[in-house]
Design a protein around this motif. Sequence first.
Motif, PDB file in Angstrom:
ATOM      1  N   LEU A 120       0.810  -1.219   0.000  1.00 36.49           N
ATOM      2  CA  LEU A 120       0.000   0.000   0.000  1.00 36.49           C
ATOM      3  C   LEU A 120       0.844   1.271   0.000  1.00 36.49           C
ATOM      4  O   LEU A 120       0.471   2.280  -0.585  1.00 36.49           O
ATOM      5  N   LYS A 121       1.976   1.228   0.673  1.00 40.98           N
ATOM      6  CA  LYS A 121       2.776   2.437   0.887  1.00 40.98           C
ATOM      7  C   LYS A 121       4.087   2.439   0.097  1.00 40.98           C
ATOM      8  O   LYS A 121       5.028   3.142   0.457  1.00 40.98           O
ATOM      9  N   SER A 122       4.131   1.653  -0.974  1.00 44.03           N
ATOM     10  CA  SER A 122       5.379   1.547  -1.740  1.00 44.03           C
ATOM     11  C   SER A 122       5.745   2.835  -2.451  1.00 44.03           C
ATOM     12  O   SER A 122       6.899   3.061  -2.809  1.00 44.03           O
ATOM     13  N   GLY A 123       4.760   3.692  -2.677  1.00 44.04           N
ATOM     14  CA  GLY A 123       5.038   4.966  -3.343  1.00 44.04           C
ATOM     15  C   GLY A 123       4.894   4.865  -4.858  1.00 44.04           C
ATOM     16  O   GLY A 123       4.715   3.786  -5.424  1.00 44.04           O
ATOM     17  N   ILE A 124       4.975   6.015  -5.507  1.00 48.68           N
ATOM     18  CA  ILE A 124       4.771   6.121  -6.953  1.00 48.68           C
ATOM     19  C   ILE A 124       5.946   6.856  -7.581  1.00 48.68           C
ATOM     20  O   ILE A 124       6.396   7.879  -7.063  1.00 48.68           O
ATOM     21  N   LEU A 125       6.438   6.320  -8.683  1.00 52.11           N
ATOM     22  CA  LEU A 125       7.498   6.991  -9.440  1.00 52.11           C
ATOM     23  C   LEU A 125       6.927   7.462 -10.768  1.00 52.11           C
ATOM     24  O   LEU A 125       6.453   6.657 -11.577  1.00 52.11           O
ATOM     25  N   GLU A 126       6.944   8.784 -10.970  1.00 49.42           N
ATOM     26  CA  GLU A 126       6.379   9.367 -12.189  1.00 49.42           C
ATOM     27  C   GLU A 126       7.342  10.412 -12.734  1.00 49.42           C
ATOM     28  O   GLU A 126       7.680  11.378 -12.051  1.00 49.42           O
ATOM     29  N   ASN A 127       7.808  10.162 -13.966  1.00 51.76           N
ATOM     30  CA  ASN A 127       8.760  11.078 -14.612  1.00 51.76           C
ATOM     31  C   ASN A 127       9.981  11.339 -13.728  1.00 51.76           C
ATOM     32  O   ASN A 127      10.463  12.478 -13.628  1.00 51.76           O
ATOM     33  N   GLY A 128      10.443  10.302 -13.078  1.00 49.73           N
ATOM     34  CA  GLY A 128      11.644  10.407 -12.262  1.00 49.73           C
ATOM     35  C   GLY A 128      11.438  11.003 -10.891  1.00 49.73           C
ATOM     36  O   GLY A 128      12.396  11.161 -10.122  1.00 49.73           O
TER      37      GLY A 128
END
Length: 256
Positions: free
Chosen positions: A194-202
């Motif tokens: 749930l808390k792994s986070g998001i990587l978007e455009n670096g």
Amino acid sequence: MNESIGKRSLRVVESSKKKRKWYSLIDKIWNYQNLEEAFNDVKKNRGSHGVDKVTIKDYEIKLEHNLRVLQESLRTKTYRVKPVRRVYIPKADGSKRPLGIPTVEDRILQAATKKILEPIFEQKFLDCSYGFRPNRSAHMAIDKIRKDLMEGYMYVIDADIKTYFDAIPHDKLINLIKEEVVDSSVLALIVQFLKSGILENGVFYENDNGSPQGGVISPLLANIYLHPLDEMMTKRGHRITRYADDCVPRKQGKCA
């Protein structure tokens, strides 16, 4: 009847009525056969790479080694879930739906976890829920709505929870899972998902709410969170047909 015997009998009956909780499941998740079956499921569903750029084909080249390393990291509690890769897909209304694509290994682990948890929660889910469940489909949900209409349930509400997957409160979801599963290692693993986070455009973004669409286990978690809604609507005497975050409650009566 002897009073002490009667009290003991009552305690036995009460004990038998106590709800069973699952205390030890993590070893079933990292069982090699379960991990291997999970990989086959992920391979069958195909899908793109995650933030580590490792494809399903890449992972399969040293499959047994990779699964053994995964198994050992789960056994020693050193496994760390990676952020999901954010992508967007167009919707019919012109907007875009955000998807979070986990790495291949994280998808394998989510699939392995789902294989163990799903049968537990399937025992409590109600028949009115059709979305993302074994042996259920949208066509079955439509047939159920048609049947209810024939039985006189004519007042219909069509509801859709906006950005549902992205808005699920983590703490409330975990509390609902704890009603069935109290294995701390499994709960900690789900918190990582749930808390792994998001990587978007670096750029890395933390996620304090939600279960990103694109995760293998997200549909199961979504159904767990909405199960109390099914129970509440059913107790109030409403007919409800739910497909994930889309639901159609109905009330009996004649059309105006």
